[in-house]
Design an enzyme around this catalytic site. Structure first.
Site, PDB file in Angstrom:
ATOM      1  N   SER A   1       3.093  11.258   8.734  1.00 14.02           N
ATOM      2  CA  SER A   1       3.003  11.241   7.271  1.00 14.02           C
ATOM      3  C   SER A   1       4.195  11.904   6.601  1.00 14.02           C
ATOM      4  O   SER A   1       4.638  11.475   5.530  1.00 14.02           O
ATOM      5  CB  SER A   1       1.719  11.938   6.822  1.00 14.02           C
ATOM      6  OG  SER A   1       0.598  11.471   7.519  1.00 14.02           O
TER       7      SER A   1
ATOM      8  N   HIS B   1       3.328   3.960  -3.677  1.00 14.25           N
ATOM      9  CA  HIS B   1       3.738   5.312  -4.100  1.00 14.25           C
ATOM     10  C   HIS B   1       5.021   5.280  -4.935  1.00 14.25           C
ATOM     11  O   HIS B   1       5.016   5.731  -6.086  1.00 14.25           O
ATOM     12  CB  HIS B   1       3.877   6.229  -2.890  1.00 14.25           C
ATOM     13  CG  HIS B   1       2.585   6.577  -2.234  1.00 14.25           C
ATOM     14  ND1 HIS B   1       1.604   7.334  -2.846  1.00 14.25           N
ATOM     15  CD2 HIS B   1       2.093   6.281  -1.001  1.00 14.25           C
ATOM     16  CE1 HIS B   1       0.577   7.490  -2.032  1.00 14.25           C
ATOM     17  NE2 HIS B   1       0.845   6.855  -0.910  1.00 14.25           N
TER      18      HIS B   1
ATOM     19  N   ARG C   1       0.845  -1.205   0.000  1.00 15.30           N
ATOM     20  CA  ARG C   1       0.000   0.000   0.000  1.00 15.30           C
ATOM     21  C   ARG C   1       0.875   1.248   0.000  1.00 15.30           C
ATOM     22  O   ARG C   1       0.920   1.983  -0.977  1.00 15.30           O
ATOM     23  CB  ARG C   1      -0.961  -0.013   1.195  1.00 15.30           C
ATOM     24  CG  ARG C   1      -2.148   0.953   1.039  1.00 15.30           C
ATOM     25  CD  ARG C   1      -1.795   2.399   1.329  1.00 15.30           C
ATOM     26  NE  ARG C   1      -1.269   2.590   2.671  1.00 15.30           N
ATOM     27  CZ  ARG C   1      -0.679   3.696   3.072  1.00 15.30           C
ATOM     28  NH1 ARG C   1      -0.503   4.730   2.244  1.00 15.30           N
ATOM     29  NH2 ARG C   1      -0.200   3.798   4.308  1.00 15.30           N
ATOM     30  N   ASP C   2       1.632   1.498   1.069  1.00 18.73           N
ATOM     31  CA  ASP C   2       2.529   2.656   1.085  1.00 18.73           C
ATOM     32  C   ASP C   2       3.604   2.502   0.009  1.00 18.73           C
ATOM     33  O   ASP C   2       4.018   3.482  -0.629  1.00 18.73           O
ATOM     34  CB  ASP C   2       3.177   2.823   2.466  1.00 18.73           C
ATOM     35  CG  ASP C   2       3.372   4.286   2.840  1.00 18.73           C
ATOM     36  OD1 ASP C   2       3.762   5.069   1.959  1.00 18.73           O
ATOM     37  OD2 ASP C   2       3.117   4.649   4.001  1.00 18.73           O
TER      38      ASP C   2
ATOM     39  N   HIS D   1       2.779   4.835  12.923  1.00 25.00           N
ATOM     40  CA  HIS D   1       3.204   4.645  11.530  1.00 25.00           C
ATOM     41  C   HIS D   1       4.296   5.660  11.236  1.00 25.00           C
ATOM     42  O   HIS D   1       4.057   6.868  11.275  1.00 25.00           O
ATOM     43  CB  HIS D   1       1.996   4.849  10.609  1.00 25.00           C
ATOM     44  CG  HIS D   1       2.300   4.782   9.145  1.00 25.00           C
ATOM     45  ND1 HIS D   1       2.081   3.644   8.399  1.00 25.00           N
ATOM     46  CD2 HIS D   1       2.761   5.719   8.274  1.00 25.00           C
ATOM     47  CE1 HIS D   1       2.401   3.883   7.136  1.00 25.00           C
ATOM     48  NE2 HIS D   1       2.821   5.137   7.032  1.00 25.00           N
TER      49      HIS D   1
ATOM     50  N   TYR E   1       3.689  17.303   3.012  1.00 23.17           N
ATOM     51  CA  TYR E   1       3.504  16.101   2.210  1.00 23.17           C
ATOM     52  C   TYR E   1       4.521  16.041   1.074  1.00 23.17           C
ATOM     53  O   TYR E   1       4.847  17.060   0.461  1.00 23.17           O
ATOM     54  CB  TYR E   1       2.105  16.069   1.598  1.00 23.17           C
ATOM     55  CG  TYR E   1       1.070  15.386   2.447  1.00 23.17           C
ATOM     56  CD1 TYR E   1       1.185  14.035   2.776  1.00 23.17           C
ATOM     57  CD2 TYR E   1      -0.051  16.072   2.907  1.00 23.17           C
ATOM     58  CE1 TYR E   1       0.229  13.400   3.548  1.00 23.17           C
ATOM     59  CE2 TYR E   1      -1.019  15.446   3.673  1.00 23.17           C
ATOM     60  CZ  TYR E   1      -0.874  14.111   3.985  1.00 23.17           C
ATOM     61  OH  TYR E   1      -1.824  13.480   4.744  1.00 23.17           O
TER      62      TYR E   1
ATOM     63  N   HIS F   1       7.596   7.368   8.984  1.00 22.90           N
ATOM     64  CA  HIS F   1       8.301   7.588   7.721  1.00 22.90           C
ATOM     65  C   HIS F   1       9.725   8.014   8.045  1.00 22.90           C
ATOM     66  O   HIS F   1      10.020   8.491   9.141  1.00 22.90           O
ATOM     67  CB  HIS F   1       7.582   8.619   6.852  1.00 22.90           C
ATOM     68  CG  HIS F   1       6.458   8.028   6.062  1.00 22.90           C
ATOM     69  ND1 HIS F   1       6.611   7.514   4.805  1.00 22.90           N
ATOM     70  CD2 HIS F   1       5.149   7.838   6.386  1.00 22.90           C
ATOM     71  CE1 HIS F   1       5.453   7.041   4.367  1.00 22.90           C
ATOM     72  NE2 HIS F   1       4.550   7.219   5.314  1.00 22.90           N
TER      73      HIS F   1
END
Length: 343
Positions: free
Chosen positions: A166, A16, A12-13, A193, A284, A195
Site C-alpha cells: 500500500s 484517488h 478504482r486505485d 499489488h 499511507y 505501488h
C-alpha cells in the site's frame, strides 16, 4: 514463472488522483479499451472501496453503482471487480454492486486484521462471487505472520490472497519473500499489488512473479494513489518480452494509456519528493497533508514526522498520532538547540 492474471485497477486505485470524479462516459471508454486489449478483470469502485464516497474519504462525482453498471454494459469479455473494506462497505452495498454487475469482490483489511473479513467473504460466497483477499500495508509484518493472516482469509473462502504494498515501501526481496511465504502456506492463488513510491512497481511485480504470484495488478499510465501503481501497459510489454503474455494486446494498452487515460489525468503520478517520503517512511499517502500542516504548526520537517510514524507502524485511522509526533519532535529539537547554545 507462468503467465499471470492481470487485474486493471485504473477505475478504482486511479480514483484517488482523480479525486473520485470519474464519469460514466470515462468509465465506458476505459472499459472498452481494456476489454479490447484482453484485460481479464477490471476493478471499478470508489478509491476506498464500496461506500467510500463520504466526507472522510471524498465524495464521488457519480455513484459507484452507476459506474459499475456502465462498466458491465461495456465489457464483452472482462469480469468487473470491486474493492470492499470491512468497516466501510456493508452487506447492502455488496448486494447492490452484484445487482449492478460485479463478479469479483476484493476484500481488503490491514495485514494484521484478516479476522474482520470472515462475514464479508461468507456473504460474497453466498452471492456466487469470485473472492480475493487483500492484506494491506504488508511491508509492516514479516512473511510468516502474513502467511498466517492469509490462511485465515483462505479459510473464510478467499479464492486468492494478495500481498498489497500500500505504501510502495517494499524492495524486490521484500515482495518475493512475502509472496513465497503465501505460496508455501496456501492452496489458493496468490497475488501482488504494487505501488511506485520508490520507483519499484514493475521490479517488485517481477520479483513477486518469480516467487510464484498467480495474479498481479496494474493501472493504465500508472494512475493510482501516491506515485501510482505498476503501469498496465508496461507490465504487458515486460510480460511479453519474458514470454509470459497472458493474452494482452501490448499496442492496444499503450494506445489506451496514451489516448484514453492520459488526457483526463489531473497530473502524472511519479516518485516526487512527497511520494518518495511515503515509500521511504512506509506510511499511507493520506498522512501527507496532515503531516505538512503539523510540520508548519510546530516548525518540524514533515518528512521527519512521516518517518517517525513509519517507525511506530502507524496505519490508517491513527492520524491523531501526527500531532503527538510533531509536538514530540518539536520539543526534542528545542532541547537540542538549547544544549548547543550553552557555552
Amino acid at each position: 514463472m507462468k503467465p499471470p492474471r492481470l487485474t486493471d485497477t485504473t477505475l478504482r486505485d486511479g480514483s484517488h488522483p482523480m479525486r473520485h470524479q470519474f464519469t460514466r462516459q470515462q468509465v465506458a471508454t476505459i472499459v472498452q479499451a481494456l476489454d479490447r486489449a484482453g484485460v481479464p478483470v477490471i476493478e471499478v469502485s470508489h478509491g476506498d472501496g464500496l461506500a467510500g464516497s463520504s466526507l472522510q474519504y471524498g465524495f464521488s462525482h457519480t455513484s459507484e453503482f452507476d459506474l459499475i453498471e456502465t462498466a458491465r454494459q461495456h465489457a464483452e469479455r472482462a469480469k468487473i471487480a470491486a474493492l470492499m473494506l470491512p468497516g466501510i462497505g456493508t452487506r447492502q452495498e455488496l448486494k447492490e454492486a452484484v445487482a449492478r454487475g460485479v463478479q469479483v469482490v476484493r476484500i481488503a483489511t490491514q495485514c494484521t486484521e484478516a479476522d474482520i473479513s470472515e462475514q464479508h467473504f461468507g456473504l460474497a460466497k453466498e452471492l456466487g462471487l469470485e473472492t480475493v483477499g487483500f492484506l494491506m500495508m504488508a511491508h509492516m509484518r514479516p512473511p510468516e505472520e502474513l502467511a498466517r493472516q492469509a490462511k485465515l482469509m483462505e479459510s473464510y473462502g478467499a479464492d486468492c490472497v494478495y500481498i498489497v504494498d500500500s505504501a510502495g515501501a517494499m524492495l524486490p526481496q521484500d515482495a518475493a519473500a512475502r509472496v513465497q511465504a503465501l505460496k508455501d502456506t496456501l492452496s489458493v492463488q496468490v497475488g501482488f499489488h504494487a505501488h511506485n513510491n520508490l520507483g519499484l512497481g514493475i521490479a517488485n511485480t517481477l520479483a513477486a512473479l518469480e516467487a510464484g504470484a498467480d495474479q498481479i495488478d496494474g493501472c493504465l499510465r500508472g494512475l493510482g494513489a501516491g506515485a501510482g501503481n505498476a503501469a498496465t501497459e508496461l507490465l504487458a510489454a515486460v510480460l511479453d518480452r519474458l514470454g509470459l503474455n497472458p493474452g494482452l494486446d501490448v499496442f492496444s494498452l499503450m494506445d489506451a494509456a496514451e489516448y484514453v487515460v492520459a488526457p483526463i489525468m489531473p497530473f502524472q503520478p511519479f516518485p516526487d519528493r512527497d511520494a518518495i517520503t511515503i515509500g521511504y517512511a512506509g506510511v499511507y499517502s493520506t498522512f501527507l497533508l496532515h503531516a505538512k500542516r503539523a510540520g508548519a504548526q510546530y516548525n518540524v520537517d514533515p518528512r521527519e514526522i512521516l518517518v517517525e510514524l513509519g517507525r511506530r507502524q502507524a496505519v490508517a485511522g491513527q492520524e491523531d498520532w501526527i500531532i503527538d509526533v510533531a509536538l514530540e519532535l518539536s520539543r526534542r529539537h528545542q532541547s537540542s538547540a538549547r544544549k548547543e547554545s550553552r557555552p
